[in-house]
Design an enzyme around this catalytic site. Structure first.
Site, short mmCIF file in Angstrom:
data_model
loop_
_atom_site.label_atom_id
_atom_site.label_comp_id
_atom_site.label_asym_id
_atom_site.label_seq_id
_atom_site.Cartn_x
_atom_site.Cartn_y
_atom_site.Cartn_z
N HIS A 1 31.06 -91.10 -22.15
CA HIS A 1 31.12 -90.94 -20.70
C HIS A 1 29.76 -91.30 -20.13
O HIS A 1 28.79 -91.40 -20.87
CB HIS A 1 31.52 -89.51 -20.33
CG HIS A 1 30.65 -88.46 -20.94
ND1 HIS A 1 30.73 -88.11 -22.29
CD2 HIS A 1 29.68 -87.69 -20.41
CE1 HIS A 1 29.83 -87.17 -22.54
NE2 HIS A 1 29.18 -86.89 -21.42
N GLY A 2 29.69 -91.49 -18.84
CA GLY A 2 28.45 -91.93 -18.21
C GLY A 2 27.45 -90.82 -18.01
O GLY A 2 27.78 -89.64 -18.03
#
Length: 176
Positions: A90-91
Site C-alpha cells: 500500500h502507499g
C-alpha cells in the site's frame, strides 16, 4: 445500515430500507470485485508484483497512477509482508490524496514472491484505503489469515471465485 469491507448494505428488514429509500440510494462501489482477483500468477520480483497490484488498483478506479510509486516507496521504508504467506502493499501516508476510493486487489502467486529472506508471499493484496477505511480492510484481512485451512486453499485454487467467496463470506460472518 451495515458497513463491511465490500461496501454498504441496507438490511432488508431494517426500518431504513424501504423501496422509496432504495430508489434514492447511490450505489456504493464494492471494495473488492471479482475482476480485481488474479490467480495463477507467475513468480516475479517483489517490485514487479507491487507494480502489478498498483496497476490493478488504478484500473479499478481506486487510485491515481502516482499511487504505484507510493506503494514502492512504502516497501523501501517498511516491508509489507505480514506473515503466513500474505503481503499487503500500500502507499505511504503522503499518497492519500492519490486515493480516489477504497479498494483492494488480490494476486495469487502459487509459487510465491520473495518479500525478503524467509518471506514468501503467495497472496499479494494491494490496498487503497480512503480516510480511515484502510483499518477496516486490514482488520478483515486478519480474520482470513487466522483461518490456516482456508488460507492454504486460497494459495492453490485456480478459481478466483473461491478467493472472492472466502473474503465475502468471512466479512459477512459466513463460513467459506
Amino acid at each position: 445500515m451495515t458497513f463491511g469491507l465490500f461496501g454498504k448494505k441496507e438490511e432488508k428488514g431494517s426500518p431504513q430500507h424501504t423501496p422509496e429509500t432504495a430508489a434514492n440510494e447511490t450505489a456504493v462501489e464494492p471494495v473488492l470485485r471479482l475482476a480485481d482477483i488474479r490467480v495463477g500468477c507467475q513468480p516475479v520480483e517483489k517490485d514487479e508484483a507491487i507494480r502489478a497490484a498498483g496497476r490493478m488498483l488504478v484500473d479499478a478506479g481506486c487510485v491515481r497512477e502516482a499511487y504505484i510509486e507510493a506503494m514502492l516507496e512504502r516497501e523501501k521504508v517498511l516491508n509489507t509482508y505480514i506473515g503466513e504467506g500474505v503481503a499487503i502493499p500500500h502507499g505511504v501516508g503522503t499518497a492519500r490524496d492519490q486515493i480516489l476510493r477504497s479498494g483492494i486487489c488480490i494476486m495469487q502467486y502459487p509459487e510465491g514472491v520473495v518479500f525478503g529472506e524467509g518471506k514468501l508471499a503467495r497472496l499479494v493484496v494491494g490496498i487503497a484505503g480512503k480516510g480511515g477505511e484502510h483499518m477496516d480492510i486490514l482488520a478483515n484481512l486478519a480474520e482470513i489469515i487466522m483461518d490456516k485451512s482456508l488460507l492454504g486453499s486460497l494459495f492453490s485454487t485456480g478459481n478466483p471465485e473461491d478467493i472472492y467467496e472466502a473474503f465475502v463470506g468471512k466479512l459477512q460472518g459466513e463460513s467459506a
